[in-house]
Design a protein around this motif. Structure first.
Motif, PDB file in Angstrom:
ATOM      1  N   ALA A 357      19.960 -15.765  -6.943  1.00 45.30           N
ATOM      2  CA  ALA A 357      19.694 -17.248  -7.607  1.00 45.30           C
ATOM      3  C   ALA A 357      18.200 -17.040  -7.963  1.00 45.30           C
ATOM      4  CB  ALA A 357      20.039 -18.123  -6.897  1.00 45.30           C
ATOM      5  N   TYR A 358      17.774 -17.679  -9.286  1.00 40.49           N
ATOM      6  CA  TYR A 358      16.312 -17.673  -9.399  1.00 40.49           C
ATOM      7  C   TYR A 358      15.851 -18.852  -8.555  1.00 40.49           C
ATOM      8  CZ  TYR A 358      16.961 -14.441 -13.454  1.00 40.49           C
ATOM      9  OH  TYR A 358      17.226 -13.554 -14.202  1.00 40.49           O
ATOM     10  N   GLU A 359      14.592 -19.165  -8.651  1.00 44.13           N
ATOM     11  CA  GLU A 359      14.013 -20.107  -7.696  1.00 44.13           C
ATOM     12  C   GLU A 359      14.449 -21.613  -8.012  1.00 44.13           C
ATOM     13  OE1 GLU A 359       9.560 -21.935  -6.405  1.00 44.13           O
ATOM     14  OE2 GLU A 359      10.040 -20.393  -7.885  1.00 44.13           O
ATOM     15  N   ARG A 361      17.601 -22.702  -8.078  1.00 44.23           N
ATOM     16  CA  ARG A 361      18.722 -22.808  -9.003  1.00 44.23           C
ATOM     17  C   ARG A 361      20.134 -22.275  -8.425  1.00 44.23           C
ATOM     18  NH1 ARG A 361      16.332 -20.071 -14.546  1.00 44.23           N
ATOM     19  NH2 ARG A 361      14.227 -21.213 -14.640  1.00 44.23           N
ATOM     20  N   HIS A 362      21.173 -22.553  -9.183  1.00 39.62           N
ATOM     21  CA  HIS A 362      22.477 -22.057  -8.761  1.00 39.62           C
ATOM     22  C   HIS A 362      22.491 -20.546  -8.744  1.00 39.62           C
ATOM     23  CE1 HIS A 362      23.920 -25.957  -7.823  1.00 39.62           C
ATOM     24  NE2 HIS A 362      23.659 -26.407  -9.156  1.00 39.62           N
TER      25      HIS A 362
END
Length: 587
Positions: A357-359, A361-362
């Motif tokens: 997951a990006y920072e 985020r889902h």
């Protein structure tokens, strides 16, 4: 943990400059020592006129008046000569130090910046980073050019003249020294109040640079939407905010000199009055009185420049803080050290239970397991946002998965040297970036020792040679910033040629034919069929016609694999892939 002072952080940055700093400082001090000698020479001259054969110079063994003045003239030439010599040396040393420190600091900051993760750049604008690499480092250079020497010479002046007063007229020394604590206290008080104001100034100029950089990059969009007036207003607001923050700093810094002058006036007037009365009463020699008056002026008047020097100092420290913060920013991805010889890479890739997951985020990839056999071509297809390009970024180690691991020929990517890993991968992105330079230079980017014949061969394989030959200067044609002089399809083919020239064991094609017409797509497909032989290739595509002949197709949705197989197998299954195919075929 509180951070140390920016100056101490700067001094500990590079030990190589300490010797030059000490040498430059010594020359500054010696220059000021000889610069302070003229008042003493005037005192000696008056002493000869008044005392004649009883003067101080006469006691050195020169009884004649003529001989005393000749000795005084020679001494004057020597002192002024030495002052000039040390002025030359301190200016040369400080300026060269400023240039060297600026040069290495910019290189180190840029090199460190390149080593940071992509996530760092996603949270910051290019304009703000440019402000650190350019404006802030230049601000430090300006201080080293002038401010450092001025601070040293002010301190030298205070020490020498203070000592001279206590030697020549101890009873009046306090009159000259008394203003100095108030000046120093005022300087420290102003410094504390100026520091946050200049920090705000540096932040404002960073935001302004960011806006300007962004608008210049997007000038085509601005013009197409006739948004020139709107963007001018936004620049006006940012520039006005910068102007106001500077105005607040200037209002405080400008008040320093008038206040210091009042304090200096009190000390100078006291020496002028009480010293004159003492000289008339015979309690103080006329020559000594003249020296004291001149020294008082030489001691106190330079303090008026302390405000300007502190102004430069505070600007420099605010900039230094930002540069040091950048240098001390650590990468969130731990880089491996195990070498990966390019010639020994077979290209078997294994994504094992990957979740990422990006920072804040889902997850965009969830519990995904996928194998790419060595030397085979696989395709990743799916709707936008399904996680296809993210898998490529994980493979390139631009990011690291929060769960699971990626193996290359059985080795965990986290243990491998990322430079070796990326040298083994050729990446053709859907967002092609060309540097301002010639066509040949852009094709040879990353393969800097390639010959023109090799560059041309790569261009021919990418079906790019024909259009290059039609350009005004052929392979020497300038492409413009970001390749703006070329069409999207032309840029795409140059990017493919760049990857071909690199000759990597692993090739990634991220929408490599997204910006080309049907005829060009067919030509590129013919080239890709040749260059993907015996090479591990991952092709990301929305246009399914470009990947129908791959060895295996993986269908992704919401970060997970939902189907896989050959083109024929997936059509027979009548699932999601078959639905995509029917839509694209117009059925």
């Amino acid at each position: 943990m509180t951070q140390s002072h920016p100056l101490s952080r700067l001094l500990s940055y590079r030990d190589r400059y300490r010797r030059q700093v000490w040498l430059a400082s010594l020359c500054s001090v010696l220059n000021k020592v000889f610069d302070l000698a003229p008042p003493a020479l005037i005192g000696l001259a008056l002493d000869v006129v008044v005392q004649q054969q009883d003067s101080l110079i006469a006691r050195w063994g020169i009884p004649s008046i003529r001989g005393q003045f000749i000795a005084l003239a020679i001494l004057t030439f020597v002192i002024w000569g030495l002052e000039s010599v040390f002025e030359y040396f301190y200016k040369t040393l400080w300026r060269n130090l400023a240039q060297s420190l600026q040069h290495h600091l910019r290189l180190d900051a840029y090199g460190h910046l390149q080593g940071l993760d992509l996530a760092y750049f996603e949270n910051r604008s290019s304009g703000s980073l440019m402000a650190v690499l350019n404006d802030d480092i230049n601000q430090l250079e300006r201080f080293l050019d002038h401010g450092a020497n001025q601070l040293l010479q002010l301190a030298t002046t205070a020490l020498i003249i203070g000592a001279a007063f206590f030697i020549l007229a101890p009873s009046m020394a306090w009159m000259a020294i008394l203003p100095m604590p108030f000046v120093v206290w005022g300087a420290i008080a102003f410094q504390k109040r100026l520091a946050p104001r200049y920090a705000e100034v540096r932040e404002r100029v960073s935001l302004l640079n960011s806006r300007l950089s962004n608008n210049i990059s997007g000038i085509t969009t601005i013009k197409s939407f006739t948004a020139e007036t709107y963007e001018t207003e936004r620049i006006r607001q940012e520039s006005e905010a910068y102007r106001q923050s500077n105005r607040h700093a200037i209002a405080l810094s400008a008040a320093f000199i008038p206040l210091i002058r009042i304090i200096i006036l009190i000390g100078f007037t006291a020496i002028l009055l009480y010293g004159g009365l003492a000289a008339v009463a015979g309690e103080l020699a006329v020559s000594t009185y003249s020296v004291l008056v001149f020294l008082t002026q030489r001691l106190l008047w330079p303090l008026t420049s302390l405000g300007e020097t502190l102004d430069e100092y505070q600007r420099a420290m605010a900039s230094t803080q930002r540069v040091m913060n950048l240098l001390e920013t650590s990468a969130s991805i731990s880089a491996g050290t195990q070498p990966l010889p390019k010639g020994k890479v077979r290209g078997e890739i294994w994504f094992e239970d990957i979740t990422f997951a990006y920072e804040a985020r889902h997850p965009v990839v969830q519990h995904l397991t996928l194998k790419v056999p060595a030397g085979k071509t696989v395709a990743l297809v799916g709707a936008t946002g399904s996680g296809k390009s993210t898998l490529v970024k994980l493979l390139m180690q631009f990011y690291q998965a929060q769960q699971g691991r990626i193996l290359l020929d059985g080795q965990d990517l986290r243990s491998l040297d990322p430079t070796d890993l990326r040298q083994a991968i050729g990446w053709v992105s859907q967002d092609v970036f060309l540097f301002h330079g010639t066509v040949a230079e852009n094709i040879a980017y990353g393969s800097f020792d390639a010959t023109l014949a090799e560059i041309q061969q790569a261009a021919q394989m990418a079906e790019a040679d024909e259009f290059i030959q039609q350009l005004p200067a052929g392979y020497d044609t300038l492409v413009g910033e970001r390749g703006q002089k070329l069409s999207g399809g032309q840029r795409q083919r140059l990017a493919i040629a760049r990857a071909i020239l690199k000759d990597p064991p692993i090739l990634i094609l991220d929408e490599a034919t997204s910006a080309v017409d049907n005829e060009t797509e067919a030509a590129i497909q013919r080239a890709l069929e040749k260059i993907t032989q015996n090479r591990t290739t991952i092709a990301i595509a929305h246009r399914l016609s470009t990947v129908r002949n791959t060895d295996r197709i993986y269908v992704m949705a919401q970060g997970q694999l939902i189907e896989w197989g050959t083109h024929a197998e997936l059509l027979a299954r009548q699932g999601v892939y078959a639905g995509f195919w029917k839509i694209q075929m117009g059925e």
